[in-house]
Design a protein around this motif. Structure first.
Motif, PDB file in Angstrom:
ATOM      1  N   LYS A  14       0.822  -1.210   0.000  1.00  0.00           N
ATOM      2  CA  LYS A  14       0.000   0.000   0.000  1.00  0.00           C
ATOM      3  C   LYS A  14       0.862   1.269   0.000  1.00  0.00           C
ATOM      4  CE  LYS A  14      -3.787  -2.420   2.266  1.00  0.00           C
ATOM      5  NZ  LYS A  14      -3.362  -3.686   1.772  1.00  0.00           N
ATOM      6  N   LYS A  15       1.976   1.168  -0.722  1.00  0.00           N
ATOM      7  CA  LYS A  15       2.913   2.286  -0.918  1.00  0.00           C
ATOM      8  C   LYS A  15       3.439   2.190  -2.329  1.00  0.00           C
ATOM      9  CE  LYS A  15       5.034   3.119   3.542  1.00  0.00           C
ATOM     10  NZ  LYS A  15       5.590   4.416   3.725  1.00  0.00           N
ATOM     11  N   ASP A  16       3.697   3.336  -2.914  1.00  0.00           N
ATOM     12  CA  ASP A  16       4.295   3.280  -4.247  1.00  0.00           C
ATOM     13  C   ASP A  16       5.767   3.672  -4.250  1.00  0.00           C
ATOM     14  OD1 ASP A  16       3.802   5.949  -3.787  1.00  0.00           O
ATOM     15  OD2 ASP A  16       2.816   6.309  -5.694  1.00  0.00           O
ATOM     16  N   GLU A  17       6.248   4.217  -3.114  1.00  0.00           N
ATOM     17  CA  GLU A  17       7.678   4.528  -3.033  1.00  0.00           C
ATOM     18  C   GLU A  17       8.085   4.821  -1.594  1.00  0.00           C
ATOM     19  OE1 GLU A  17       8.226   9.194  -4.024  1.00  0.00           O
ATOM     20  OE2 GLU A  17       7.736   7.934  -5.740  1.00  0.00           O
ATOM     21  N   VAL A  18       9.389   4.720  -1.368  1.00  0.00           N
ATOM     22  CA  VAL A  18       9.988   5.125  -0.091  1.00  0.00           C
ATOM     23  C   VAL A  18      11.271   5.890  -0.408  1.00  0.00           C
ATOM     24  CG1 VAL A  18       9.049   3.249   1.323  1.00  0.00           C
ATOM     25  CG2 VAL A  18      11.251   2.934   0.185  1.00  0.00           C
ATOM     26  N   ASP A  19      11.684   6.723   0.529  1.00  0.00           N
ATOM     27  CA  ASP A  19      12.927   7.481   0.403  1.00  0.00           C
ATOM     28  C   ASP A  19      13.822   7.153   1.581  1.00  0.00           C
ATOM     29  OD1 ASP A  19      12.467   9.253  -1.935  1.00  0.00           O
ATOM     30  OD2 ASP A  19      10.801   9.959  -0.707  1.00  0.00           O
ATOM     31  N   TYR A  20      15.109   6.984   1.303  1.00  0.00           N
ATOM     32  CA  TYR A  20      16.100   6.764   2.348  1.00  0.00           C
ATOM     33  C   TYR A  20      17.252   7.726   2.136  1.00  0.00           C
ATOM     34  CZ  TYR A  20      13.872   2.294   3.474  1.00  0.00           C
ATOM     35  OH  TYR A  20      12.968   1.322   3.837  1.00  0.00           O
ATOM     36  N   GLN A  21      17.859   8.134   3.206  1.00  0.00           N
ATOM     37  CA  GLN A  21      19.072   8.936   3.165  1.00  0.00           C
ATOM     38  C   GLN A  21      20.216   8.009   3.559  1.00  0.00           C
ATOM     39  OE1 GLN A  21      18.550  11.872   1.846  1.00  0.00           O
ATOM     40  NE2 GLN A  21      20.666  12.436   2.040  1.00  0.00           N
ATOM     41  N   LEU A  22      21.128   7.757   2.639  1.00  0.00           N
ATOM     42  CA  LEU A  22      22.254   6.856   2.899  1.00  0.00           C
ATOM     43  C   LEU A  22      23.451   7.652   3.395  1.00  0.00           C
ATOM     44  CD1 LEU A  22      22.139   4.650  -0.335  1.00  0.00           C
ATOM     45  CD2 LEU A  22      21.111   4.154   1.898  1.00  0.00           C
ATOM     46  N   SER A  23      24.154   7.101   4.379  1.00  0.00           N
ATOM     47  CA  SER A  23      25.363   7.755   4.870  1.00  0.00           C
ATOM     48  C   SER A  23      26.586   7.342   4.043  1.00  0.00           C
ATOM     49  CB  SER A  23      25.596   7.428   6.346  1.00  0.00           C
ATOM     50  OG  SER A  23      25.685   6.030   6.530  1.00  0.00           O
ATOM     51  N   GLU A  24      26.435   6.225   3.315  1.00  0.00           N
ATOM     52  CA  GLU A  24      27.509   5.731   2.444  1.00  0.00           C
ATOM     53  C   GLU A  24      26.888   4.858   1.359  1.00  0.00           C
ATOM     54  OE1 GLU A  24      28.501   1.961   5.383  1.00  0.00           O
ATOM     55  OE2 GLU A  24      30.052   3.434   4.978  1.00  0.00           O
ATOM     56  N   SER A  25      27.676   4.504   0.360  1.00  0.00           N
ATOM     57  CA  SER A  25      27.201   3.619  -0.708  1.00  0.00           C
ATOM     58  C   SER A  25      26.779   2.282  -0.112  1.00  0.00           C
ATOM     59  CB  SER A  25      28.313   3.366  -1.726  1.00  0.00           C
ATOM     60  OG  SER A  25      28.708   4.558  -2.318  1.00  0.00           O
ATOM     61  N   LYS A  26      25.738   1.698  -0.691  1.00  0.00           N
ATOM     62  CA  LYS A  26      25.276   0.372  -0.280  1.00  0.00           C
ATOM     63  C   LYS A  26      24.994  -0.438  -1.537  1.00  0.00           C
ATOM     64  CE  LYS A  26      23.271   1.412   4.206  1.00  0.00           C
ATOM     65  NZ  LYS A  26      24.398   0.927   4.947  1.00  0.00           N
ATOM     66  N   THR A  27      25.067  -1.754  -1.403  1.00  0.00           N
ATOM     67  CA  THR A  27      24.731  -2.623  -2.524  1.00  0.00           C
ATOM     68  C   THR A  27      23.219  -2.822  -2.581  1.00  0.00           C
ATOM     69  OG1 THR A  27      24.882  -4.660  -1.225  1.00  0.00           O
ATOM     70  CG2 THR A  27      26.921  -3.879  -2.292  1.00  0.00           C
ATOM     71  N   ILE A  28      22.746  -3.302  -3.705  1.00  0.00           N
ATOM     72  CA  ILE A  28      21.327  -3.642  -3.833  1.00  0.00           C
ATOM     73  C   ILE A  28      20.956  -4.659  -2.755  1.00  0.00           C
ATOM     74  CG2 ILE A  28      19.618  -4.811  -5.298  1.00  0.00           C
ATOM     75  CD1 ILE A  28      20.127  -2.026  -6.298  1.00  0.00           C
ATOM     76  N   LYS A  29      21.823  -5.605  -2.494  1.00  0.00           N
ATOM     77  CA  LYS A  29      21.571  -6.614  -1.454  1.00  0.00           C
ATOM     78  C   LYS A  29      21.380  -5.949  -0.087  1.00  0.00           C
ATOM     79  CE  LYS A  29      23.853 -10.406  -1.746  1.00  0.00           C
ATOM     80  NZ  LYS A  29      24.902 -11.435  -1.750  1.00  0.00           N
TER      81      LYS A  29
END
Length: 91
Positions: A14-29
């Motif tokens: 029941k969501k079409d998107e989310v936003d995150y603030q990353l402190s560093e690069s992350k992998t898709i995993k």
């Protein structure tokens, strides 16, 4: 970083998107694990089999299929957009 959901994922969460603030690069995993924490392991259950993407699952990073990049090891930055489509069935 913005993550957009389509098809059954959008319906189930029941969501079409989310936003995150990353402190560093992350992998898709790592992003999948982050999503699993928020959505009760939904993404691992629906999109992964033996820690690999299920056949038919499409994850796009800035419009490019991660299968044609480094798969689940593809790096994601804050400026990126991920789009996730679940495996689909039909006939």
């Amino acid at each position: 970083m913005k993550i957009k959901f389509f098809s059954l994922i959008k319906f189930d969460l029941k969501k079409d998107e989310v936003d995150y603030q990353l402190s560093e690069s992350k992998t898709i995993k790592e992003i999948m694990k982050l999503l699993d924490q928020e959505f009760d392991n939904y993404f691992s259950r629906k999109l992964l089999k033996d820690e690999e993407l299920k056949s038919g699952t499409i994850i796009l990073l800035n419009g490019r299929n991660v299968r044609h990049l480094q798969g689940l090891d593809t790096l994601v930055e804050n400026k990126d957009e991920i789009t996730i489509f679940p495996p689909s069935g039909g006939g």
